[in-house]
Write an enzyme that holds these catalytic residues in place. Structure first.
Site, PDB file in Angstrom:
ATOM      1  N   HIS A  85      44.548  10.006  48.024  1.00  0.00           N
ATOM      2  CA  HIS A  85      43.117   9.750  48.256  1.00  0.00           C
ATOM      3  C   HIS A  85      42.855   8.294  48.627  1.00  0.00           C
ATOM      4  O   HIS A  85      41.833   7.986  49.239  1.00  0.00           O
ATOM      5  CB  HIS A  85      42.274  10.195  47.051  1.00  0.00           C
ATOM      6  CG  HIS A  85      42.269   9.285  45.868  1.00  0.00           C
ATOM      7  ND1 HIS A  85      43.032   9.509  44.738  1.00  0.00           N
ATOM      8  CD2 HIS A  85      41.570   8.153  45.611  1.00  0.00           C
ATOM      9  CE1 HIS A  85      42.795   8.563  43.840  1.00  0.00           C
ATOM     10  NE2 HIS A  85      41.914   7.724  44.352  1.00  0.00           N
ATOM     11  N   ASP A 221      48.878  13.776  44.198  1.00  0.00           N
ATOM     12  CA  ASP A 221      48.044  12.733  44.809  1.00  0.00           C
ATOM     13  C   ASP A 221      48.873  11.483  45.114  1.00  0.00           C
ATOM     14  O   ASP A 221      48.800  10.478  44.412  1.00  0.00           O
ATOM     15  CB  ASP A 221      46.888  12.393  43.866  1.00  0.00           C
ATOM     16  CG  ASP A 221      45.773  11.622  44.559  1.00  0.00           C
ATOM     17  OD1 ASP A 221      45.990  11.152  45.696  1.00  0.00           O
ATOM     18  OD2 ASP A 221      44.691  11.487  43.969  1.00  0.00           O
ATOM     19  N   SER A 654      43.408   3.499  40.977  1.00  0.00           N
ATOM     20  CA  SER A 654      43.998   4.560  41.781  1.00  0.00           C
ATOM     21  C   SER A 654      45.201   3.999  42.537  1.00  0.00           C
ATOM     22  O   SER A 654      45.096   2.978  43.214  1.00  0.00           O
ATOM     23  CB  SER A 654      42.980   5.111  42.775  1.00  0.00           C
ATOM     24  OG  SER A 654      41.966   5.823  42.115  1.00  0.00           O
TER      25      SER A 654
END
Length: 720
Positions: A85, A221, A654
């Site tokens: 992402h 991810d 992230s």
């Protein structure tokens, strides 16, 4: 002040609310002071191996990826891993109907296949220094906030210019503890970054919006990029002649995985937290800001999802936009839920009452701190309507793209008014606007944006009393048989800013006399009216409040530390490199509900039975599952996918590496659980968990699924 603050900050631990050892986002520069605590929890390496200004350490393998994520170097040939992402916009920008890398994935078979990512950068932290004395030199506590800011800016500019002189490095000074302490960070920035590998959407985004911010997760991810440099291993703009960068440090990858109660730590660039916010600020976040944002994003998401479902082309164009809008929407829902569950407002108010009682016990303290809560209350009472107006501006007036895009032509208008002296500048500006238009329309759909305009502009207008709306809106709404759908048609059919052909023709033939067409353009007229209303009505109040709050927050932070002088404080996240640590732990989100600390591939296929679009399984992954062909990446005779731990993370974490006790990579952080989404304001070590992809699942996807085993040969993989 310097000595007092050094004593306070070097200890770096407990915050305003009661905490456990796992809470905190610690400055790596000062991590030596947390070494004993980390080792008591199981860490087997030294603080110097984690961070060292003068020698190679783990920090040399951790990077800021783009503007808002983290990444890590996993090979000596510049190979970088981050979240799928985090690389989503780059993958989207490189996709087309013919080569839909979002849906199908992408794997370079050699370096010549790797795809340049326009505008993407990777930033390494070189060193850190405290510069509090230098920044606050000649700063008198009696100065007003405006003059204080001016002098601080001047001092910071001088320090950064001296730090950058004669180097290719970038220097940045950040404030900590509400402008009570300052650190200088020296960075090296690389701008040639190329896509190497990305799984398809139904792996890299498995679970989609349904599972976002949730546990259990089964999302692969991750994505792979490569950093390139010139022949001297220095940063350089993209050119085919650049070569893979040789990093100072790359990470070891351990296939042993994690077990219950294992020590882990996360290294990354968290964006922003607000742990020391007063109850007055939290009240506005919870009861004004978040509800408006959630409501408006509900509207926008419904329109965008419908458009994406109707067209594959729109799906590609709006995939990253939809993901970004949905991410904040769901986070704020969970944040409000968590703030209610933890009774954060009540807890803050109780602490503030106790703080005021302590302050008023002593005349000197009373003079400095006694009136703080009253001052906060007055400011936030006045601030409430301004925050409301600002949220409607951001989420409703800017709900379609045309308003900001049209207003970006204001500088061309201004410059065109002085043609004799500014001819060359005008030409350069027009060229820049052409590039910006090309980028804008690449991910733009006329019909979708028009539908967004009709719905969000209606909500924006209705947020005002009728006489309080921007002037252009007031006038058009008075038209006979008015509707926002008709108004949207009129604006979009007649504006140059909604049609690429019209805008390119305008720019290709631009003369200064054509500035009148911008002034008459219906989208620009509305945009100018909205911005004028904001700058005249809302902005002055926000600036006034911000100046007052900056001063109050700085004094309040001093008071908290003086009041709880035996506690340790960690600084709020501000985009600088941090370490957070804790243990691998399950949790119970509700009565009679218990979640384990890891998920496996079985869960992917259990979710697929629901037939939700977010749970579509790739046929190749299904085949590998049925064959039980998991290679050396198994745990308890199955394939681990994700795990959770009690590490205090935030946005910006992230893509952060998750390390085991030996400083070896075991996972990549990508999310928090929904029960922990309020952790930017109030961290809950009982239920707050960070969610990571198990590195064994990542390597399985690269190796078995993608057949890209050549990439594994670059990595330093430990099989025990």
């Amino acid at each position: 002040m310097k000595k007092n603050w050094r004593c306070i900050v070097v200890l770096l631990s407990l915050s305003f609310l009661s905490v456990k050892a796992e809470e905190g986002m610690w400055l790596p520069y000062l991590i030596i002071e947390k070494e004993a605590d980390m080792q008591n929890l199981g860490m087997q390496i030294s603080a110097e191996e984690i961070y060292n200004n003068d020698d190679i350490s783990l920090k040399d393998a951790v990077v800021r990826f783009g503007r808002g994520c983290t990444g890590m170097m996993i090979s000596g040939a510049g190979l970088l891993m981050t979240n799928h992402h985090c690389g989503y916009r780059q993958i989207q920008a490189l996709s087309s109907l013919e080569n839909n890398y979002l849906e199908e994935g992408f794997w370079a078979q050699n370096t010549s296949d790797e795809l340049p990512c326009d505008g993407l950068s990777v930033t390494f932290l070189i060193s850190t220094y405290e510069v509090t004395d230098e920044v606050l030199a000649v700063i008198d506590n009696d100065l007003n906030q405006k003059e204080r800011r001016r002098l601080i800016r001047k001092n910071k500019q001088k320090i950064t210019e001296e730090a950058e002189a004669g180097t290719h490095y970038k220097a940045e000074i950040k404030s900590f503890f509400n402008d009570n302490q300052y650190f200088l960070f020296i960075y090296e920035i690389f701008e040639d970054v190329r896509l190497v590998g990305a799984p398809p959407r139904n792996i890299g985004k498995y679970g989609g919006d349904t599972d976002n911010w949730m546990w259990p997760r089964h999302t692969g991810d991750f994505a792979l990029f490569r950093v390139y440099a010139d022949e001297n291993n220095k940063p350089a703009a993209y050119t085919p002649e650049n070569v893979p960068y040789t990093p100072r440090k790359h990470l070891q990858i351990n296939l042993a995985g994690v077990n219950h109660n294992d020590f882990t730590f996360v290294y990354g660039f968290p964006g922003r937290t607000n742990q020391y916010a007063t109850s007055y600020e939290i009240d506005i976040i919870k009861n004004v800001q978040n509800p408006i944002s959630i409501k408006m994003r509900d509207i926008r998401l419904d329109i965008i999802r419908e458009a994406m479902n109707e067209s594959d082309e729109v799906h590609i164009k709006y995939a990253a936009k939809q993901a970004s809008i949905a991410n904040g929407w769901k986070k704020w829902i969970g944040e409000n839920r968590g703030l209610r569950r933890l009774r954060t407002l009540d807890m803050k108010r109780e602490k503030e009452t106790a703080f005021t009682a302590w302050a008023t016990e002593n005349p000197q303290r009373n003079k400095k701190y006694g009136g703080l809560m009253t001052a906060y209350e007055q400011i936030f009472d006045e601030r409430r309507p301004a925050v409301r107006d600002f949220r409607y501006l951001m989420e409703a007036a800017f709900g379609s793209e045309v308003i900001r895009f049209a207003y970006s032509y204001l500088n061309l208008l201004t410059l065109s008014a002085d043609k004799p002296r500014e001819g060359d500048k005008i030409e350069a500006m027009v060229d820049g606007l052409k590039d910006a238009a090309e980028s804008h329309f690449r991910n733009y759909d006329y019909k979708t944006d028009k539908n967004l305009f009709a719905q969000t502009m209606k909500a924006y207008y209705e947020s005002f009393s009728h006489e309080g709306a921007p002037e252009v809106l007031q006038k058009v709404v008075k038209r006979r048989h008015f509707s926002f759908e008709d108004y949207a048609n009129q604006v979009y059919e007649n504006s140059i800013f909604t049609c690429p052909e019209r805008l390119y023709d305008f720019l290709d033939n631009y003369k200064t006399r054509h500035r009148r067409r911008i002034l008459r353009d219906p989208a620009f007229k509305l945009a100018q009216s909205i911005y004028t209303h904001y700058y005249e009505q809302t902005y002055p109040l926000l600036v006034k409040h911000n100046n007052m709050l900056d001063s109050l927050n700085r004094i309040f932070m001093q008071g908290l530390m003086e009041w709880q002088n035996e506690r340790h404080f960690y600084p709020d996240a501000n985009g600088t490199l941090r370490i957070t640590y804790g243990r691998v732990l399950p949790y119970k989100p509700a009565d009679a509900v218990s979640y384990d600390y890891y998920t496996s591939i079985e869960g992917i296929f259990q979710k697929a039975l629901t037939t939700k679009d977010d749970y579509q399984v790739h046929p190749r992954l299904r085949d590998l599952y049925l064959e039980r062909d998991f290679g050396p990446y198994t745990k308890n005779q199955t394939l681990p996918v994700c795990f959770i731990a009690a590490n205090h993370t935030s946005g910006g974490n992230s893509g952060s590496p998750v390390f085991n006790a030996y400083g070896q990579l075991v996972g990549i952080n990508f999310d928090r659980n929904w029960e922990g989404t309020m952790s930017d304001i109030h961290y809950d070590p009982v239920q707050g968990r960070n969610i990571s992809v198990d590195v064994r699942y990542i390597l399985f996807i690269i190796d078995k699924f993608a057949g890209a085993g050549h990439l594994l040969k670059e990595m330093d993989i430990i099989h025990h």
